[in-house]
Motif scaffolding. Structure first.
Motif, short mmCIF file in Angstrom:
data_model
loop_
_atom_site.label_atom_id
_atom_site.label_comp_id
_atom_site.label_asym_id
_atom_site.label_seq_id
_atom_site.Cartn_x
_atom_site.Cartn_y
_atom_site.Cartn_z
N GLN A 32 1.76 -3.17 0.29
CA GLN A 32 1.23 -2.10 0.85
C GLN A 32 0.53 -2.77 2.20
OE1 GLN A 32 -2.58 0.44 0.27
NE2 GLN A 32 -1.07 1.61 -0.47
N ARG A 34 -1.38 -2.58 6.35
CA ARG A 34 -1.95 -1.79 7.45
C ARG A 34 -1.23 -2.06 8.47
NH1 ARG A 34 -6.17 1.52 7.37
NH2 ARG A 34 -6.98 0.59 5.74
N GLU A 71 -2.08 -5.40 3.14
CA GLU A 71 -3.46 -4.79 2.77
C GLU A 71 -3.70 -4.85 1.36
OE1 GLU A 71 -6.92 -1.71 3.59
OE2 GLU A 71 -5.81 -3.18 4.74
N LEU A 82 -2.62 -11.38 0.75
CA LEU A 82 -3.41 -10.42 1.70
C LEU A 82 -3.72 -11.15 3.15
CD1 LEU A 82 -6.19 -9.15 -0.94
CD2 LEU A 82 -4.10 -8.05 -0.25
N LEU A 103 -1.19 3.40 6.65
CA LEU A 103 -0.80 2.70 5.35
C LEU A 103 0.49 3.04 4.87
CD1 LEU A 103 -4.05 2.58 3.17
CD2 LEU A 103 -3.31 0.82 4.35
#
Length: 329
Positions: A32, A34, A71, A82, A103
């Motif tokens: 995922q 950002r 994210e 991350l 997102l």
């Protein structure tokens, strides 16, 4: 919760809405992001209008290209953590993995740590165009230094990418644009020749430029009546690669030219590259090498803020742009 773009009915840019929704955590093998920037593509306008190769269940998200910061990481993902700055190789389905949102979640194999020299805006503006142009010119047509190559819709993001890729090979490029308004910009960009199809005799100009050799490779997203003059100027054994259908007019089949010159008219979707791991890895290596060396440099036409996604789509459909349209979040 995150803001995403969705549409509840097919139509023009005005059907796009920014809505706040719950975004699920990434699943196994997913990442995922950002999102910091989005790259706009003609395919997204077609999906929104209901004329794309995918048929979405409404309401639907959309979008194929994004760049940002990781994210969250799902199970069984290696090599990505991350905080990594990444960009996304377009998925085969934008309905399954839509990019337009704060997102966005994608399969890990499509998430790439982009060269650190690239801004998020540039990182969101290169995968689709370079993958499309690479697949057509290098993977399929096997473009060579001695070739003449015609690139129609030359000021589009794919057209400009194709000009750069052809230049790395050393081929002679003929950029075709509708009017002469973008001629000087295309010449300054590196096109060897520029032809304004609405103002000049296309067949005569192409034949004059290519001479007895003729044009071996044509890359076209338009179709329609242009098929006649394009194939008439092609060399024996030449290949015309069609990757779109922008013309509202019927596309005639140039039977005599195809028979007499043993031409190949080849439909092409970038999905061919995206769904073949070996071909995709070769394409990624070619593109990343080009970005690192500077021979490939994405051209951004205009940057819009996320809240102006409707205006960005209107600009996308205006055909006024020279290069890629980017939206920042």
């Amino acid at each position: 919760m995150a803001r995403v773009v969705r549409f509840h009915e097919h139509g023009g840019p005005e059907v796009l809405r920014i809505e706040t929704v719950t975004v699920p955590a990434p699943g196994r093998g997913e990442v995922q992001i950002r999102v910091k920037a989005l790259g706009l593509n003609r395919a997204e306008a077609l999906l929104r209008a209901g004329t794309y190769i995918e048929t979405p269940t409404l309401p639907s998200g959309l979008g194929l290209e994004a760049a940002g910061i990781i994210e969250a990481v799902g199970d069984d993902v290696e090599g990505l953590v991350l905080g990594d700055a990444v960009s996304v190789v377009p998925p085969v389905s934008m309905v399954r993995w839509p990019a337009y949102g704060e997102l966005a979640t994608f399969p890990a194999e499509l998430v790439v740590k982009h060269p650190p020299s690239l801004s998020f805006e540039a990182a969101a503006a290169f995968w689709m165009q370079y993958l499309t142009a690479y697949g057509a010119l290098i993977d399929i047509a096997k473009l060579r230094r001695e070739d003449f190559v015609v690139i129609t819709a030359a000021s589009s993001s794919v057209g400009l990418a194709a000009l750069q890729i052809a230049k790395t090979v050393g081929a002679t490029t003929i950029a075709v644009t509708r009017t002469s308004g973008k001629k000087q910009a295309l010449l300054a960009f590196g096109a060897t020749h520029v032809v304004a199809s609405a103002e000049e005799d296309l067949e005569a100009r192409l034949s004059d430029i290519a001479g007895r050799n003729g044009v071996r490779v044509v890359l076209d997203p338009i179709g329609g009546p242009i098929f006649g003059p394009l194939t008439a100027a092609m060399s024996r054994g030449g290949i015309l690669i069609e990757y779109g259908g922008l013309s509202p007019e019927p596309t005639p089949f140039p039977l005599f030219a195809v028979l007499s010159k043993t031409l190949t008219l080849r439909g092409y979707l970038v999905h061919e590259i995206l769904s073949d791991p070996a071909r995709l890895e070769a394409a990624k290596a070619f593109i990343l090498d080009g970005l690192a060396s500077g021979s490939l440099q994405p051209t951004i036409a205009r940057i819009f803020p996320f809240d102006q996604i409707v205006e960005a789509h209107r600009f996308l459909e205006s055909n006024e742009q020279f290069g890629k349209i980017v939206v920042t979040i």
